[in-house]
Design a protein around this motif. Structure first.
Motif, PDB file in Angstrom:
ATOM      1  N   PRO A  24     -10.572  -6.941  -3.809  1.00 32.60           N
ATOM      2  CA  PRO A  24      -9.335  -6.580  -3.108  1.00 32.60           C
ATOM      3  C   PRO A  24      -9.371  -5.124  -2.633  1.00 32.60           C
ATOM      4  CG  PRO A  24      -8.969  -6.544  -5.466  1.00 32.60           C
ATOM      5  CD  PRO A  24     -10.372  -7.058  -5.272  1.00 32.60           C
ATOM      6  N   ALA A  25      -8.555  -4.829  -1.636  1.00 29.80           N
ATOM      7  CA  ALA A  25      -8.556  -3.498  -1.028  1.00 29.80           C
ATOM      8  C   ALA A  25      -8.115  -2.439  -2.040  1.00 29.80           C
ATOM      9  CB  ALA A  25      -7.648  -3.478   0.185  1.00 29.80           C
ATOM     10  N   GLN A  26      -8.849  -1.328  -2.035  1.00 29.32           N
ATOM     11  CA  GLN A  26      -8.542  -0.193  -2.903  1.00 29.32           C
ATOM     12  C   GLN A  26      -8.405   1.067  -2.047  1.00 29.32           C
ATOM     13  OE1 GLN A  26      -8.007  -0.500  -6.182  1.00 29.32           O
ATOM     14  NE2 GLN A  26      -8.448  -2.700  -6.080  1.00 29.32           N
ATOM     15  N   PRO A  27      -7.574   2.024  -2.466  1.00 25.72           N
ATOM     16  CA  PRO A  27      -7.453   3.266  -1.696  1.00 25.72           C
ATOM     17  C   PRO A  27      -8.748   4.072  -1.768  1.00 25.72           C
ATOM     18  CG  PRO A  27      -6.204   3.408  -3.758  1.00 25.72           C
ATOM     19  CD  PRO A  27      -6.689   2.002  -3.649  1.00 25.72           C
ATOM     20  N   LEU A  28      -9.210   4.548  -0.609  1.00 21.37           N
ATOM     21  CA  LEU A  28     -10.429   5.348  -0.549  1.00 21.37           C
ATOM     22  C   LEU A  28     -10.128   6.831  -0.432  1.00 21.37           C
ATOM     23  CD1 LEU A  28     -12.714   3.250   1.821  1.00 21.37           C
ATOM     24  CD2 LEU A  28     -12.579   3.172  -0.673  1.00 21.37           C
ATOM     25  N   LYS A  29      -9.256   7.177   0.520  1.00 15.55           N
ATOM     26  CA  LYS A  29      -8.926   8.585   0.738  1.00 15.55           C
ATOM     27  C   LYS A  29      -7.695   8.661   1.619  1.00 15.55           C
ATOM     28  CE  LYS A  29     -12.094   8.955   4.697  1.00 15.55           C
ATOM     29  NZ  LYS A  29     -13.249   9.699   5.251  1.00 15.55           N
ATOM     30  N   PRO A  30      -7.052   9.824   1.674  1.00 12.03           N
ATOM     31  CA  PRO A  30      -5.904   9.986   2.579  1.00 12.03           C
ATOM     32  C   PRO A  30      -6.354   9.902   4.033  1.00 12.03           C
ATOM     33  CG  PRO A  30      -5.942  11.721   0.917  1.00 12.03           C
ATOM     34  CD  PRO A  30      -7.253  11.008   0.825  1.00 12.03           C
ATOM     35  N   ARG A  31      -5.463   9.446   4.862  1.00 17.64           N
ATOM     36  CA  ARG A  31      -5.710   9.476   6.310  1.00 17.64           C
ATOM     37  C   ARG A  31      -5.026  10.717   6.874  1.00 17.64           C
ATOM     38  NH1 ARG A  31      -2.988   5.576  10.885  1.00 17.64           N
ATOM     39  NH2 ARG A  31      -4.053   6.486  12.695  1.00 17.64           N
ATOM     40  N   VAL A  32      -5.784  11.582   7.491  1.00 12.25           N
ATOM     41  CA  VAL A  32      -5.261  12.816   8.071  1.00 12.25           C
ATOM     42  C   VAL A  32      -5.530  12.788   9.564  1.00 12.25           C
ATOM     43  CG1 VAL A  32      -5.362  15.328   8.069  1.00 12.25           C
ATOM     44  CG2 VAL A  32      -5.665  14.065   5.923  1.00 12.25           C
ATOM     45  N   LEU A  33      -4.480  12.912  10.373  1.00 11.94           N
ATOM     46  CA  LEU A  33      -4.625  12.881  11.821  1.00 11.94           C
ATOM     47  C   LEU A  33      -4.985  14.262  12.358  1.00 11.94           C
ATOM     48  CD1 LEU A  33      -1.613  10.636  12.921  1.00 11.94           C
ATOM     49  CD2 LEU A  33      -3.921   9.950  12.262  1.00 11.94           C
ATOM     50  N   THR A  34      -5.707  14.245  13.456  1.00 15.22           N
ATOM     51  CA  THR A  34      -6.048  15.515  14.119  1.00 15.22           C
ATOM     52  C   THR A  34      -5.198  15.730  15.346  1.00 15.22           C
ATOM     53  OG1 THR A  34      -7.789  14.385  15.362  1.00 15.22           O
ATOM     54  CG2 THR A  34      -8.410  15.449  13.295  1.00 15.22           C
TER      55      THR A  34
ATOM     56  N   THR B 282       0.814  -1.211   0.000  1.00 15.15           N
ATOM     57  CA  THR B 282       0.000   0.000   0.000  1.00 15.15           C
ATOM     58  C   THR B 282       0.852   1.267   0.000  1.00 15.15           C
ATOM     59  OG1 THR B 282      -0.097   0.113   2.416  1.00 15.15           O
ATOM     60  CG2 THR B 282      -1.773  -1.231   1.321  1.00 15.15           C
ATOM     61  N   LYS B 283       0.183   2.390  -0.216  1.00  8.26           N
ATOM     62  CA  LYS B 283       0.821   3.700  -0.107  1.00  8.26           C
ATOM     63  C   LYS B 283       0.617   4.230   1.309  1.00  8.26           C
ATOM     64  CE  LYS B 283      -0.055   4.786  -4.966  1.00  8.26           C
ATOM     65  NZ  LYS B 283      -0.740   5.723  -5.907  1.00  8.26           N
ATOM     66  N   PRO B 284       1.555   5.038   1.806  1.00 10.85           N
ATOM     67  CA  PRO B 284       1.448   5.518   3.188  1.00 10.85           C
ATOM     68  C   PRO B 284       0.273   6.469   3.401  1.00 10.85           C
ATOM     69  CG  PRO B 284       3.314   6.532   2.078  1.00 10.85           C
ATOM     70  CD  PRO B 284       2.795   5.497   1.152  1.00 10.85           C
ATOM     71  N   TRP B 285      -0.194   6.502   4.654  1.00 13.32           N
ATOM     72  CA  TRP B 285      -1.211   7.432   5.122  1.00 13.32           C
ATOM     73  C   TRP B 285      -2.435   7.459   4.211  1.00 13.32           C
ATOM     74  CZ3 TRP B 285      -0.808   8.759   9.959  1.00 13.32           C
ATOM     75  CH2 TRP B 285       0.460   8.707  10.566  1.00 13.32           C
ATOM     76  N   THR B 286      -2.925   6.244   3.923  1.00 13.67           N
ATOM     77  CA  THR B 286      -4.088   6.069   3.054  1.00 13.67           C
ATOM     78  C   THR B 286      -5.039   5.069   3.691  1.00 13.67           C
ATOM     79  OG1 THR B 286      -2.690   6.496   1.117  1.00 13.67           O
ATOM     80  CG2 THR B 286      -4.831   5.466   0.709  1.00 13.67           C
ATOM     81  N   ILE B 287      -6.327   5.293   3.519  1.00 15.57           N
ATOM     82  CA  ILE B 287      -7.351   4.366   4.001  1.00 15.57           C
ATOM     83  C   ILE B 287      -7.747   3.460   2.840  1.00 15.57           C
ATOM     84  CG2 ILE B 287      -9.689   4.148   4.924  1.00 15.57           C
ATOM     85  CD1 ILE B 287      -9.258   6.892   6.263  1.00 15.57           C
ATOM     86  N   TYR B 288      -7.679   2.160   3.086  1.00 17.02           N
ATOM     87  CA  TYR B 288      -8.032   1.150   2.087  1.00 17.02           C
ATOM     88  C   TYR B 288      -9.226   0.341   2.563  1.00 17.02           C
ATOM     89  CZ  TYR B 288      -3.577   1.730  -0.422  1.00 17.02           C
ATOM     90  OH  TYR B 288      -2.525   2.234  -1.152  1.00 17.02           O
ATOM     91  N   ALA B 289     -10.038  -0.137   1.599  1.00 13.10           N
ATOM     92  CA  ALA B 289     -11.143  -1.035   1.939  1.00 13.10           C
ATOM     93  C   ALA B 289     -11.539  -1.814   0.698  1.00 13.10           C
ATOM     94  CB  ALA B 289     -12.334  -0.261   2.493  1.00 13.10           C
TER      95      ALA B 289
END
Length: 199
Positions: A181-191, A171-178
């Motif tokens: 097979p798993a596909q990237p949905l959106k970036p993961r951004v921390l608060t 996978t690519k870093p800081w990404t949400i997958y689902a």
């Protein structure tokens, strides 16, 4: 119906293939001791006895951080192939199938019923020899409930793998997958501090 199976180039010596074990003698002894002693004892421990389970896992060669948490019903195959980093946890009934090396970084969460499978077979050969490619879970990763991560996969730093997803490619870093097979949905951004800055 026509049989379209490929014809082997030479004779398949099934008896000889079965006679060659994929495991060393030391591994065989270790597996017996772990499956009939270490794993059952770990399963009988109370839920919050993380220190005792760390001690049991270390006795069988696991490289586990001092504050890592493993629940009692986790199923681990060949714990000497497992590395579990600081402040990481493996929840109830997860399967960590460490035929190959499984490395889990810091601040990771492996949720209940997740399955990390570092083992497969060479389907191009008739005798299906065992292969043991590694799995790497980098820091700050969450593998959610019932997700499957296949062999030779790296889950990059900061990823979230959604519940019941299946991951067969790195996978690519800081990404949400689902998905399967798993596909990237959106970036993961921390608060909170510590993650990547929002773009």
């Amino acid at each position: 119906m026509t049989d379209v199976r490929p014809v082997p180039e030479g004779p398949v010596l099934a008896d000889q293939a079965r006679a060659v074990s994929a495991y060393t003698t030391r591994e065989k002894i270790g597996r017996v001791l772990w499956n009939y002693l270490g794993q059952p004892v770990m399963r009988c421990t109370f839920h919050n006895w993380y220190g005792l389970r760390r001690m049991i896992l270390r006795a069988f060669g696991c490289n586990i951080a001092a504050d890592a948490r493993v629940w009692p019903t986790v199923r681990i195959e060949q714990p000497w192939n497992l590395t579990l980093g600081p402040n990481s946890s493996i929840a109830d009934r997860a399967i960590i199938y460490c035929l190959g090396k499984v490395t889990i970084g810091a601040n990771c969460s492996i949720s209940q019923y997740a399955h990390l499978c570092a083992g497969t077979h060479d389907h191009t050969r008739a005798d299906l020899p065992l292969l043991r490619p590694p799995i790497t879970i980098e820091d700050e990763v969450w593998v959610a409930a019932d997700a499957f991560v296949g062999p030779n996969v790296t889950i990059a730093q900061g990823c979230v793998i959604g519940a019941r997803s299946t991951v067969f490619k790195s996978t690519k870093p800081w990404t949400i997958y689902a998905g399967n097979p798993a596909q990237p949905l959106k970036p993961r951004v921390l608060t909170r501090a510590g993650g990547p800055a929002a773009s």
